[in-house]
Design a protein around this motif. Structure first.
Motif, PDB file in Angstrom:
ATOM      1  N   ALA A 210       2.867 -27.440  13.868  1.00 32.69           N
ATOM      2  CA  ALA A 210       1.472 -27.003  13.847  1.00 32.69           C
ATOM      3  C   ALA A 210       0.696 -27.836  14.847  1.00 32.69           C
ATOM      4  N   LEU A 211      -0.356 -27.222  15.388  1.00 27.30           N
ATOM      5  CA  LEU A 211      -1.138 -27.888  16.419  1.00 27.30           C
ATOM      6  C   LEU A 211      -2.559 -27.359  16.315  1.00 27.30           C
ATOM      7  N   ASP A 212      -3.498 -28.243  15.923  1.00 24.52           N
ATOM      8  CA  ASP A 212      -4.872 -27.770  15.743  1.00 24.52           C
ATOM      9  C   ASP A 212      -5.800 -28.967  15.580  1.00 24.52           C
ATOM     10  N   THR A 213      -7.088 -28.686  15.386  1.00 26.44           N
ATOM     11  CA  THR A 213      -8.003 -29.782  15.056  1.00 26.44           C
ATOM     12  C   THR A 213      -7.681 -30.234  13.640  1.00 26.44           C
ATOM     13  N   PRO A 214      -8.007 -31.495  13.305  1.00 29.03           N
ATOM     14  CA  PRO A 214      -7.714 -31.948  11.934  1.00 29.03           C
ATOM     15  C   PRO A 214      -8.395 -31.069  10.889  1.00 29.03           C
ATOM     16  N   GLN A 215      -9.559 -30.526  11.236  1.00 33.56           N
ATOM     17  CA  GLN A 215     -10.320 -29.717  10.278  1.00 33.56           C
ATOM     18  C   GLN A 215      -9.677 -28.359  10.028  1.00 33.56           C
ATOM     19  N   ALA A 216      -8.968 -27.835  11.029  1.00 34.78           N
ATOM     20  CA  ALA A 216      -8.462 -26.464  10.909  1.00 34.78           C
ATOM     21  C   ALA A 216      -6.950 -26.403  10.734  1.00 34.78           C
ATOM     22  N   LEU A 217      -6.278 -27.584  10.739  1.00 35.62           N
ATOM     23  CA  LEU A 217      -4.807 -27.590  10.733  1.00 35.62           C
ATOM     24  C   LEU A 217      -4.244 -26.797   9.549  1.00 35.62           C
ATOM     25  N   GLY A 218      -3.264 -25.967   9.839  1.00 36.86           N
ATOM     26  CA  GLY A 218      -2.575 -25.216   8.799  1.00 36.86           C
ATOM     27  C   GLY A 218      -3.502 -24.284   8.038  1.00 36.86           C
ATOM     28  N   GLY A 219      -4.553 -23.765   8.704  1.00 36.85           N
ATOM     29  CA  GLY A 219      -5.486 -22.858   8.045  1.00 36.85           C
ATOM     30  C   GLY A 219      -6.337 -23.546   6.987  1.00 36.85           C
ATOM     31  N   ARG A 220      -6.489 -24.869   7.161  1.00 38.23           N
ATOM     32  CA  ARG A 220      -7.162 -25.665   6.154  1.00 38.23           C
ATOM     33  C   ARG A 220      -8.604 -25.204   5.914  1.00 38.23           C
ATOM     34  N   ALA A 221      -9.321 -24.860   7.007  1.00 36.03           N
ATOM     35  CA  ALA A 221     -10.737 -24.522   6.884  1.00 36.03           C
ATOM     36  C   ALA A 221     -10.927 -23.236   6.090  1.00 36.03           C
ATOM     37  N   SER A 222      -9.929 -22.312   6.215  1.00 40.13           N
ATOM     38  CA  SER A 222     -10.118 -21.017   5.570  1.00 40.13           C
ATOM     39  C   SER A 222      -9.502 -20.965   4.177  1.00 40.13           C
TER      40      SER A 222
END
Lengths: 287, 266
Positions: A210-222
């Motif tokens: 996975a590669l994303d901002t810490p806030q959005a990693l792995g669909g975390r924000a949603s």
């Protein structure tokens, strides 16, 4: 802008084991990038190839426009590496070690400034052998940033730090990032990645999962949030995709201050553990 | 800074670390001087009336100079480079824009300064405390010069090359100090080479220390004692040949086997 680091199809095998099994990655100039992953995931191998310490088996790598396999003195002048230990300096003082190290760079930082910035002022003339673990680590960092690097590699920089020392260290790294230094960080501390990194990559079994901002990693924000509150002396929780609406409803029912209100999203650690879980057995067999 | 200036800075740093390490100072720097004092005192009476008027001090001086060369060059290099490779010092230096040559210049500077300082102390103690008469002929000092330089240079490069054999700094102590002690005993450093069994003499003749010691005896002993040597003469030509061969082989090994990281990490 050309990326500070470009990696395409990177592979490295030891015998039958693919330590790095096809990684693609771009890190932009000025970015702070955190690489996460369990031990044996291929993290260190990847970073060591980028630092020019290991030879890759396949793939393309460009670090500050140069293939690290052909690194020269001018390239090393622009790179700072904070390794996992500052051994071999026991018989010197931090000031002696830094003064000597500064001489090899073209435009080094002022040694006294670096000593102050890394919080070593009081220990600058003590033998390195007498420093605590945290103080030694700060000397490692001091040696790493001494050459005013464009790109700084930080390998598990705060292992063994107490919470206060860790916060101080984060402030130091933030100030380097603010000056435009590109930073590649590996860490086991998820809150460290969250505090410092613009983006995080999770590696397991030699692949980038996975590669994303810490806030959005792995669909975390949603992902759904958990709302908790107290009502009639008992604790209630509710998992919901619309936490704000739930809180409004609760406020309407229980008054403007909902007793014991909490809203939780999955932490970075929850997401991380979920991502690497399928690979853990594989890693353990290999290690 | 240019490479030469960096090499000088590395030398100063190496010297600082060397003299702050008490074990190092004792076992490689002071040891031959203490042994000379000890042997000259203990065996002094036995040498009264020896042929050529040789005293205990002048008898042991060439051996102690040879032991000093071995310790300050070979032993120091083999031990420190192994430790520096094992603990990550070399890797840390490799991560900086320091030219590799500067590192080696620092090592050469360290050996040159410690070996010379040790030599001066040895000669000073021999001359002032034990009344050893030092040679006055220029030809003897010329011999001394080339034996000394070849010995120190060979010891340094062979020490660095030897460090590539040791896998960790824990095993390096035994792997280095063991052979160093054995070599000193069979090469005629501590007692007369003529008293060693022939097969051990032949074995010792493969290694450079025997030739350094023989060369040093030719400088400090009266000429008549040449008859005590294996060949009955000082064999300067063969000494030069063997020492030069070891020095060149050491340099080649040093350059071809040197690693900045531990084995198994590429």
């Amino acid at each position: 802008m050309t990326p500070a680091i470009t990696v395409r199809g990177l592979r490295k095998t030891y015998g039958d084991l693919a330590a790095v099994d096809g990684i693609d990655l771009d890190i932009e100039p000025g970015e702070c990038f955190a690489l996460l992953g369990p031990n044996g995931a291929g993290k260190s191998t990847t970073v060591e190839i980028l630092e020019g310490f290991r030879v890759r088996d396949a793939g393309e790598v460009s670090v500050l426009g140069t293939d690290p396999a052909n690194a020269d003195r001018a390239w090393r002048d622009r790179i700072g590496i904070v390794l996992q230990s500052c051994a071999g300096l026991d018989l010197l003082t931090p000031r002696e070690a830094l003064r000597s190290a500064a001489k090899v760079y073209r435009k080094p930082r002022d040694v006294e400034e670096v000593i102050a910035a890394t919080g070593l002022s009081e220990k600058a003339d003590d033998r390195v052998a007498k420093l605590s673990g945290g103080q030694r680590r700060r000397l490692d960092v001091a040696l790493g940033i001494l050459g005013r690097p464009d790109l700084l590699f930080l390998d598990e920089p705060t292992t063994g730090f107490d919470p206060k020392a860790r916060r101080d260290f984060w402030t130091l790294i933030d100030s380097l990032a603010a000056e435009g230094t590109t930073i590649l960080l590996t860490t086991h501390y998820l809150e460290e990645a969250e505090a410092l990194a613009d983006r995080v990559g999770v590696i397991a079994a030699g692949r980038l999962l996975a590669l994303d901002t810490p806030q959005a990693l792995g669909g975390r924000a949603s992902q759904e949030a958990v709302v908790g509150w107290e009502e009639n002396g008992t604790r209630h929780t509710l998992t919901t995709a619309t936490p704000t609406a739930q809180v409004s409803a609760l406020a309407a029912r229980l008054g403007p201050e909902v007793p014991g209100l909490t809203i939780g999203r999955p932490t970075l650690e929850d997401v991380y553990l979920g991502l690497i879980a399928p690979h853990l057995t594989v890693t353990e067999e290999n290690s | 800074m240019n490479t030469l200036a960096l090499g000088l800075d590395r030398t100063m740093l190496e010297l600082k670390m060397y003299f702050r390490e008490r074990d190092q100072v004792f076992f490689s720097f002071l040891f031959p001087i203490l042994l000379l004092a000890l042997f000259a005192t203990v065996f002094g009476p036995q040498f009264e009336g020896e042929p050529g008027g040789i005293t205990a001090g002048s008898y042991f001086l060439p051996g102690m100079i040879s032991a000093g060369i071995l310790l300050t060059s070979f032993q120091t290099m083999a031990l420190t480079v192994t430790t520096e490779r094992d603990d990550g010092t070399l890797r840390r230096l490799r991560a900086t824009p320091m030219p590799p040559v500067a590192y080696f210049l620092g090592k050469v500077g360290l050996v040159a300064v410690t070996a010379l300082a040790q030599l001066v102390l040895l000669l000073l103690v021999a001359r002032t405390v034990f009344d050893v008469s030092l040679p006055t002929e220029a030809s003897r000092w010329l011999t001394f010069g080339w034996v000394y330089v070849l010995g120190v240079f060979g010891g340094t490069v062979l020490g660095v090359a030897y460090s590539s054999l040791a896998t960790s700094s824990r095993s390096a102590g035994a792997a280095v100090i063991g052979p160093v002690i054995v070599l000193q005993f069979i090469s005629g450093v501590y007692f007369a080479f003529r008293d060693i069994p022939t097969w051990l003499q032949q074995l010792a003749s493969f290694f450079p220390l025997k030739w350094v010691a023989q060369g040093m005896r030719s400088v400090f002993y009266p000429g008549v004692l040449a008859s005590d040597e294996m060949a009955g003469s000082w064999e300067h030509g063969r000494t030069a040949l063997v020492l030069a061969a070891w020095a060149i082989a050491g340099l080649v090994l040093c350059v071809t086997t040197f690693r900045w990281t531990k084995r198994g990490s590429v």
